[in-house]
Design a protein around this motif. Structure first.
Motif, PDB file in Angstrom:
ATOM      1  N   ASP A 200      -0.908  -5.574  -6.466  1.00  0.00           N
ATOM      2  CA  ASP A 200      -0.321  -4.766  -5.404  1.00  0.00           C
ATOM      3  C   ASP A 200      -0.642  -5.427  -4.070  1.00  0.00           C
ATOM      4  N   LEU A 201       0.346  -5.496  -3.211  1.00  0.00           N
ATOM      5  CA  LEU A 201       0.166  -6.164  -1.929  1.00  0.00           C
ATOM      6  C   LEU A 201       0.746  -5.289  -0.821  1.00  0.00           C
ATOM      7  N   GLU A 202      -0.038  -5.026   0.215  1.00  0.00           N
ATOM      8  CA  GLU A 202       0.430  -4.271   1.367  1.00  0.00           C
ATOM      9  C   GLU A 202       0.774  -5.239   2.491  1.00  0.00           C
ATOM     10  N   GLU A 204       0.872  -6.169   5.902  1.00  0.00           N
ATOM     11  CA  GLU A 204       0.247  -5.770   7.157  1.00  0.00           C
ATOM     12  C   GLU A 204       1.192  -6.045   8.321  1.00  0.00           C
ATOM     13  N   LEU A 209       4.281   0.962   6.934  1.00  0.00           N
ATOM     14  CA  LEU A 209       3.569   0.095   6.003  1.00  0.00           C
ATOM     15  C   LEU A 209       4.338   0.003   4.692  1.00  0.00           C
ATOM     16  N   ARG A 210       4.513  -1.231   4.195  1.00  0.00           N
ATOM     17  CA  ARG A 210       5.263  -1.444   2.955  1.00  0.00           C
ATOM     18  C   ARG A 210       4.318  -1.949   1.876  1.00  0.00           C
ATOM     19  N   THR A 211       4.543  -1.456   0.664  1.00  0.00           N
ATOM     20  CA  THR A 211       3.718  -1.826  -0.484  1.00  0.00           C
ATOM     21  C   THR A 211       4.584  -2.545  -1.507  1.00  0.00           C
ATOM     22  N   ASP A 213       4.745  -4.354  -5.403  1.00  0.00           N
ATOM     23  CA  ASP A 213       4.195  -4.582  -6.736  1.00  0.00           C
ATOM     24  C   ASP A 213       4.662  -5.973  -7.159  1.00  0.00           C
ATOM     25  N   ASP A 235       9.562  -3.830  -4.163  1.00  0.00           N
ATOM     26  CA  ASP A 235       9.179  -2.974  -3.041  1.00  0.00           C
ATOM     27  C   ASP A 235       9.008  -1.550  -3.563  1.00  0.00           C
ATOM     28  N   THR A 237       7.352   0.870  -1.936  1.00  0.00           N
ATOM     29  CA  THR A 237       6.929   1.744  -0.846  1.00  0.00           C
ATOM     30  C   THR A 237       7.427   3.169  -1.060  1.00  0.00           C
ATOM     31  N   ARG A 240       5.667   4.830  -4.058  1.00  0.00           N
ATOM     32  CA  ARG A 240       4.319   5.270  -3.725  1.00  0.00           C
ATOM     33  C   ARG A 240       4.355   6.501  -2.815  1.00  0.00           C
ATOM     34  N   ARG A 241       5.329   6.530  -1.909  1.00  0.00           N
ATOM     35  CA  ARG A 241       5.441   7.690  -1.022  1.00  0.00           C
ATOM     36  C   ARG A 241       5.778   8.950  -1.818  1.00  0.00           C
TER      37      ARG A 241
END
Length: 490
Positions: A200-202, A204, A209-211, A213, A235, A237, A240-241
């Motif tokens: 997992d990479l956020e 910055e 903020l985008r996450t 996989d 993506d 994001t 996860r939200r």
């Protein structure tokens, strides 16, 4: 072969000329020896005939050498042109302008070369089509894809990955800074361990903020040696939200259900444990049980309404209802509450009924929740103004208050489930925190739009726009009515 052409031509000449050079003198010698001792042939005559034989033999040698040189030159040129043509076929994979040859063997070779060239060209075209199809598939996928070699060089990246990572068009390596350094480190780990990994990479600096996989797998050559790795970027994001919203929803529902239940159970236990309790005290506890039971019932009804308007199975009804009349009924329902709170509830409703297609229960819920929300956040002495009007092919319903207003950071979240700008005020008013979420989903289910504008200390206004049926044009009034002519219930 260019440096060996003279030697090849010389060897070919000697191969052709050798029979002439050897056999002609040998034949002359053999015939000359046969003349010796022949009756009737004098020695002088034999020498004369022998001289002529040797002369003919010499001539044959010269002629043979000339013919051999001509044949060697002709054959070498044919072979050279054939060689050059075959090399051109190997280089361009095209069988164009083949040389003309008379030799059957060379013609057969050229035919074989032609068949081979056409087969190779067909295979190359098929491979190119496959490569183009693969590139099209990779570029059309919703995932970002990039490949790096063992030294960190960028082998491939599709447009989706470029957009996700916000990379420039011409780039040979990933930048050596977060979050690219984490991605490069994960790819290096995959190459070293030689098996697929997931990270997992956020991102910055991205707003919001985008996450990501990231699934990384090693790239292997024909010898099964790892020479790089390919990374697929998802993506997640929004996923996860939604997961976070689900967790918050469960937590909020549990809290909202537990609070009235705890009060009900406490009051009921107190009444049950004190049979000699004074009637006044008993009445106070029973009132508390009734009030929290109503709150619990309201919460459950709101949850059911929210589930219904959010459900995929909901179907928009074609039944038409007067939006003006629905809003007017809601105003009447809340007139007493507004009067008790010392709030002026004004209605500026259009003379046109504004017939909209949909579920009247959902439309009433929209009107009720918006008016109730305005009353809850308007202090005594304030004003709530409710309007309906026509805007082209839209029916517009608005609720404006002179209440406390909201800070800008709240405007993007007020339609979330259980979100409260002022939790204490909302709970004091008996709100569940689901009203505006129900409004938004009901409006969208009817093909409409909702918007809000607010300023702290000045108030808030909500607009709802619902589509009017196209055959309702004849009912349209040329312009919205004057406020004084449309006032109701002041």
């Amino acid at each position: 072969m260019s440096e060996e052409k003279p030697h090849f031509r010389t060897r070919l000449f000697w191969i052709i000329a050798l029979p002439w050079i050897v056999l002609s003198p040998l034949s002359a010698w053999f015939l000359s020896t046969q003349l010796v001792g022949v009756e009737g042939v004098s020695e002088g005559a034999a020498r004369a005939i022998s001289s002529k034989i040797w002369g003919v033999a010499g001539g044959l040698v010269v002629v043979g050498c000339a013919i051999s040189w001509w044949l060697a030159r002709r054959m070498s040129r044919t072979l050279e042109s054939t060689e050059a043509f075959v090399q051109g076929v190997a280089r361009t994979k095209k069988f164009d302008n083949p040389p003309r040859v008379r030799e059957r063997e060379l013609a057969g070779i050229l035919q074989a070369v032609e068949r081979l060239a056409r087969s190779i060209a067909k295979r190359d075209r098929k491979r190119e089509r496959g490569r183009q199809h693969l590139e099209t598939i990779i570029e059309s996928t919703v995932e970002g894809i990039l490949a790096l070699d063992a030294k960190g060089g960028l082998l491939f990246i599709n447009e989706v990955a470029r957009d996700i990572l916000r990379l420039p068009l011409l780039i040979e390596r990933l930048p050596d800074r977060p979050p690219f350094s984490q991605l490069t480190a994960a790819i290096e780990t995959c190459i070293v361990k030689q098996h697929a990994i997931t990270r997992d990479l956020e991102l910055e600096g991205a707003q919001p903020l985008r996450t990501l996989d990231i699934q990384i797998a090693p790239l292997r050559d024909e010898k099964r040696q790892v020479f790089g790795a390919v990374a697929v970027l998802h993506d997640v994001t929004e996923k996860r939200r939604i997961e976070a919203m689900k967790r918050d929803f469960v937590a909020n529902v549990s809290h909202e259900l537990k609070t009235p239940l705890t009060t009900i159970m406490g009051a009921a236990d107190t009444v049950a444990d004190n049979p000699t309790m004074p009637e006044e005290t008993r009445t106070r506890f029973l009132s508390r049980i009734v009030a929290n039971s109503k709150r619990l019932n309201s919460l459950i009804n709101d949850l059911l309404d929210l589930s219904r308007v959010q459900g995929e199975e909901i179907q928009r009804s074609d039944t038409r209802h007067s939006l003006r009349d629905i809003v007017r009924e809601s105003i009447v329902r809340f007139e007493d509450k507004a009067r008790e709170s010392d709030i002026r509830l004004l209605s500026l409703l259009s003379e046109e009924p504004l017939s909209v297609a949909g579920d009247d229960r959902d439309l009433r819920s929209v009107a009720d929740n918006l008016i109730l929300n305005a009353l809850a956040y308007t202090p005594p002495g304030g004003r709530v103004t409710v309007r309906t009007r026509r805007d082209g092919q839209w029916a517009v319903f608005s609720v404006e208050d002179t209440g406390v207003g909201m800070e800008p950071e709240h405007l993007d979240r007020i339609f979330e489930r259980f979100y409260r700008v002022d939790p204490a005020r909302s709970r004091h008013q008996g709100g569940t925190g689901l009203g505006l979420s129900i409004v938004k989903n009901a409006v969208h289910a009817h093909g409409g739009e909702i918007d809000v504008r607010s300023r702290p200390g000045e108030g808030t206004i909500f607009w709802v726009r619902l589509p009017l049926p196209t055959d309702n044009d004849s009912e349209a009034s040329p312009s919205p009515p004057e406020p004084d002519a449309a006032k109701r219930g002041e």
